[in-house]
Design a protein around this motif. Sequence first.
Motif, PDB file in Angstrom:
ATOM      1  N   UNK A 164       0.522   2.485   1.831  1.00 15.20           N
ATOM      2  CA  UNK A 164       1.602   3.282   1.243  1.00 15.20           C
ATOM      3  C   UNK A 164       2.878   2.466   1.109  1.00 15.20           C
ATOM      4  N   UNK A 165       3.183   1.617   2.089  1.00 14.02           N
ATOM      5  CA  UNK A 165       4.381   0.776   1.988  1.00 14.02           C
ATOM      6  C   UNK A 165       4.287  -0.162   0.791  1.00 14.02           C
ATOM      7  N   UNK A 166       3.104  -0.726   0.574  1.00 14.32           N
ATOM      8  CA  UNK A 166       2.927  -1.648  -0.549  1.00 14.32           C
ATOM      9  C   UNK A 166       3.043  -0.909  -1.880  1.00 14.32           C
ATOM     10  N   UNK A 167       2.393   0.220  -1.986  1.00 13.85           N
ATOM     11  CA  UNK A 167       2.405   0.947  -3.261  1.00 13.85           C
ATOM     12  C   UNK A 167       3.772   1.544  -3.573  1.00 13.85           C
ATOM     13  N   UNK A 168       4.610   1.732  -2.558  1.00 11.89           N
ATOM     14  CA  UNK A 168       5.938   2.304  -2.793  1.00 11.89           C
ATOM     15  C   UNK A 168       6.990   1.265  -3.153  1.00 11.89           C
ATOM     16  N   UNK A 213     -10.918   2.339  -0.595  1.00 11.13           N
ATOM     17  CA  UNK A 213     -11.184   1.022  -0.043  1.00 11.13           C
ATOM     18  C   UNK A 213      -9.920   0.302   0.395  1.00 11.13           C
ATOM     19  N   UNK A 214      -8.823   0.529  -0.283  1.00 14.18           N
ATOM     20  CA  UNK A 214      -7.566  -0.103   0.126  1.00 14.18           C
ATOM     21  C   UNK A 214      -7.076   0.484   1.452  1.00 14.18           C
ATOM     22  N   UNK A 215      -7.243   1.778   1.645  1.00 14.31           N
ATOM     23  CA  UNK A 215      -6.857   2.399   2.919  1.00 14.31           C
ATOM     24  C   UNK A 215      -7.728   1.873   4.049  1.00 14.31           C
ATOM     25  N   UNK A 271       5.430  -2.784  -7.527  1.00 12.90           N
ATOM     26  CA  UNK A 271       4.115  -2.153  -7.630  1.00 12.90           C
ATOM     27  C   UNK A 271       4.221  -0.825  -8.381  1.00 12.90           C
ATOM     28  N   UNK A 272       5.275  -0.080  -8.119  1.00  9.42           N
ATOM     29  CA  UNK A 272       5.477   1.201  -8.808  1.00  9.42           C
ATOM     30  C   UNK A 272       5.608   0.996 -10.311  1.00  9.42           C
ATOM     31  N   UNK A 273       6.437   0.035 -10.721  1.00  9.09           N
ATOM     32  CA  UNK A 273       6.625  -0.232 -12.148  1.00  9.09           C
ATOM     33  C   UNK A 273       5.312  -0.677 -12.784  1.00  9.09           C
ATOM     34  N   UNK A 274       4.569  -1.549 -12.111  1.00  9.26           N
ATOM     35  CA  UNK A 274       3.288  -2.020 -12.643  1.00  9.26           C
ATOM     36  C   UNK A 274       2.297  -0.868 -12.766  1.00  9.26           C
TER      37      UNK A 274
END
Length: 407
Positions: A356-360, A345-347, A364-367
């Motif tokens: 992908x930019x947000x998750x990288x 759903x996010x895609x 966001x990675x630490x969380x």
Amino acid sequence: MALNTWQFLLLAACAAFFLPLTRGWIRTALFLALNLVFVWSYWGAAATPVAMAFCLAGYACARLVPRRSTGVFAASLVVLTGLFAYLRGYSTEFLTTGGGPTVVGVMAFAGLSFMFFKIVHVVIDAAAGTVGPLPFWSYVNYCLNFTTVLMGPIQRYQDFAAQWASPGAAPQTFEALVDASNRVLRGLLKAFALAPLLAPYVLQTGLPIESLSGTQLLLRTYAFYIYLYLEFSGYCDIMIGVGSWMGIRPPENFFLPFLARNVSAYWLRVHRSLTQWLTDYVFTPTYRVALGAPGLGRHAFLALSASLILTMLVAGVWHGTTLHFAVFGAVHGVALVAVRGYEHWMVRWLGRARFRRITDTPYVTVAAVFLTYNFTSLAYAFFVLDLDESVRMFGRLTALAAARLTA
């Protein structure tokens, strides 16, 4: 024969020194003798013949299924699964909720489970015509290989046979021997020095759950996760190092699981040989059937969800004979469905590149890593505690959290 004893080190040294020097039937007989010495030290006079009989039943099925009907193949799998279930005691224990393993014995029941998956793999690949030649003594040594027989990794027969057939393919250079020796030492440090330091402080059956604080429960849960990793990955390190010494290297089984950013990535980093086995022999065929099923096939996400949950249920039940292991698998199955649904759903909402930019991003990675570590740690409560204790523990944590929020 514990792995930190002189007896095991002597056995490993004999395998490392003599196997590369021998050829033909002498090499096969020597390896069989070493394997039998190792398994006899664990299984004893009562269990070793039973294990051998189970191994031979698998060989008979693997020889029977090529070019036979689908019914013969299905019957072979049913017979092997029935034998495994009987030997593990599912018929008498699975409907109970108690009997969770202690910390000391949590890995002690894995030998038969690993042998079962190895045998099933051979039978399935034999039916598909991809296993290749299957000499009897090579198959027996594959099943009893002392570097994989008790707790894995789950090595495929093709990989074992290729290395066994080419004893000189990987030259035993000084650097390679040093790397293998360091791997063994690292495993000994993990399994027999660091893990025992954590053992008194981990989550285990019999704790006075209602008298422990939320912090104590969480710390014990985190400690169990780390303890299990140190013990299991340490065992694998030792066996991978010994396998490298003698030229039959088992596959890697761990890759920094504490850094996984979601449950899907976690299963690609922890017990990787099990994940690959389940993917090939449970998830993929189940998903294929689900996509072709009337009704379900028109809803790809439902087919995916059903396949993921079934696969993780198999993983849970494979680990133990009581109901809480099935719950452990189901919890991970639901989490995998949630991860796939969230990503889907996010895609659709953001587009693949933006998502992908947000998750990288670092935050966001630490969380994501923090949340995944907490989820996987808490899920292990179902692995080590029976259902009653698990419910009491989560009830205690919920009550304490609610009291703090309302204070």
